[in-house]
Design an enzyme around this catalytic site. Structure first.
Site, short mmCIF file in Angstrom:
data_model
loop_
_atom_site.label_atom_id
_atom_site.label_comp_id
_atom_site.label_asym_id
_atom_site.label_seq_id
_atom_site.Cartn_x
_atom_site.Cartn_y
_atom_site.Cartn_z
N ASP A 10 -36.69 -15.11 -11.33
CA ASP A 10 -36.60 -14.67 -10.16
C ASP A 10 -35.31 -15.15 -9.62
OD1 ASP A 10 -36.86 -13.19 -7.38
OD2 ASP A 10 -37.70 -15.16 -6.95
N LEU A 11 -34.59 -14.64 -8.78
CA LEU A 11 -33.41 -15.37 -8.21
C LEU A 11 -33.47 -16.29 -6.88
CD1 LEU A 11 -30.28 -15.73 -8.37
CD2 LEU A 11 -29.98 -13.78 -6.74
N ASP A 12 -33.81 -15.22 -5.75
CA ASP A 12 -34.07 -16.14 -4.44
C ASP A 12 -35.15 -16.78 -4.42
OD1 ASP A 12 -31.42 -14.49 -3.13
OD2 ASP A 12 -33.16 -12.85 -3.29
N THR A 18 -31.53 -19.06 -0.96
CA THR A 18 -30.95 -18.19 -0.13
C THR A 18 -32.06 -17.59 1.05
OG1 THR A 18 -31.92 -16.57 -1.65
CG2 THR A 18 -29.68 -16.81 -1.57
N LYS A 46 -40.79 -12.73 1.60
CA LYS A 46 -40.40 -13.36 0.19
C LYS A 46 -40.75 -12.20 -0.84
CE LYS A 46 -40.70 -18.31 0.29
NZ LYS A 46 -41.49 -19.52 -0.21
N SER A 115 -34.77 -9.81 -10.34
CA SER A 115 -34.70 -10.08 -9.07
C SER A 115 -34.90 -8.36 -8.15
CB SER A 115 -33.51 -10.83 -8.50
OG SER A 115 -33.26 -10.79 -7.07
N ALA A 116 -35.27 -8.75 -7.08
CA ALA A 116 -35.45 -7.56 -6.29
C ALA A 116 -33.87 -7.26 -5.51
CB ALA A 116 -36.50 -7.69 -5.00
N LYS A 146 -41.61 -5.25 -6.75
CA LYS A 146 -42.70 -6.25 -7.03
C LYS A 146 -43.88 -6.06 -6.07
CE LYS A 146 -39.31 -9.67 -8.54
NZ LYS A 146 -38.66 -11.10 -8.51
N GLU A 170 -41.23 -17.67 -10.75
CA GLU A 170 -41.38 -16.92 -9.35
C GLU A 170 -41.73 -17.71 -8.14
OE1 GLU A 170 -41.06 -14.44 -7.51
OE2 GLU A 170 -40.52 -12.87 -8.62
N ASP A 171 -41.35 -17.46 -6.95
CA ASP A 171 -41.70 -18.32 -5.79
C ASP A 171 -42.48 -17.27 -4.91
OD1 ASP A 171 -39.39 -16.59 -5.03
OD2 ASP A 171 -39.47 -17.81 -3.32
#
Ligand code: BG6
Ligand code: MG
Length: 216
Positions: A10-12, A18, A46, A115-116, A146, A170-171
């Site tokens: 995942d990115l963020d 971010t 999130k 990522s979303a 997601k 994933e966070d």
């Protein structure tokens, strides 16, 4: 697990910090509509898409808006967000993230972003990681948010690997669920009490090694 062949990030909140910029931009929007939006409430956003985030915020403020108004609000929030992330540099990469991705490359394990965010490419180039991944599946490439597994299944497809040989990082709770729904192993980045469905939870990518991930 079966032989590890791919890591999907995942990115963020996993690669880059971010969340604070998303929060500031959403808070500015809420304030402009006449109500406040706290950091605690921000936790609900999130991993959630831009459109869905706006719906949650409007519900918090008890504010109703037409579809056209909502489109304008989401665009305004994104302009403010882009202003904020305009200042990002490679220093905003989260601890251990770059090193972990490079370790994958060194061991021949494929890497992808799942990522979303529709701003994924902008962010990756700001932090100098736009050439680091074998595949990038972002909010522009998926139709289901997601916890639907679409984003991770598409990443596996682009990498040409089976879901059973992928691990997701994933966070967000919705992201961990998406990994589970995809039939993939998942390392949670955050708190064990929150990411209860993950196979392991660490506070950052600096806290886990590839050899540990192979034995999940
Ligand atoms: C997710 C974030 O990665 O992307 C969410 O966790 C965000 O907070 C979502 O709303 C969509 O991002 P963007 O950049 O397309 O507005
Ligand atoms: Mg995230």
């Amino acid at each position: 697990m079966k032989e590890l062949k791919a890591c999907i990030f995942d990115l963020d909140g996993v690669i880059v910090d971010t969340a604070v910029h998303h929060y500031k931009a959403w808070k500015r929007l809420a304030n402009s509509l006449g109500f406040d939006f706290t950091e605690e409430q921000n936790e609900q956003l999130k991993g959630v898409s831009r459109v869905r985030s706006l719906e949650i915020i409007l519900a918090i403020g008890g504010y109703s808006a037409t579809a056209t108004e909502q489109e304008k609000m989401a665009a305004q929030k994104n302009d403010w967000y882009l202003e904020l992330i305009g200042q990002m540099t490679p220093e905003d990469i989260l601890p251990g993230a770059k090193e972990f991705v490079e370790a994958c490359k060194a061991e021949g394990i494929k890497t992808a972003i799942g990522s979303a965010s529709k701003n994924t490419l902008t962010i990756l180039s700001k932090i100098g990681l736009d050439k680091h991944f074998d595949a990038i599946v972002d909010g522009n490439k998926v139709t289901k948010a997601k916890p639907d597994p679409e984003v991770f299944l598409n990443a596996a497809k682009e990498l040409n690997v089976d879901a059973s040989v992928c691990v997701v990082f994933e966070d967000a709770i919705a992201g961990v669920e998406a990994a589970n729904n995809a039939g993939m192993r998942c390392v949670g980045i955050g708190q064990p009490a929150v990411l209860t469905e993950a196979n392991a939870v660490v506070s950052s990518l600096a806290e886990i090694t590839l050899s540990k991930v192979k034995y999940l």
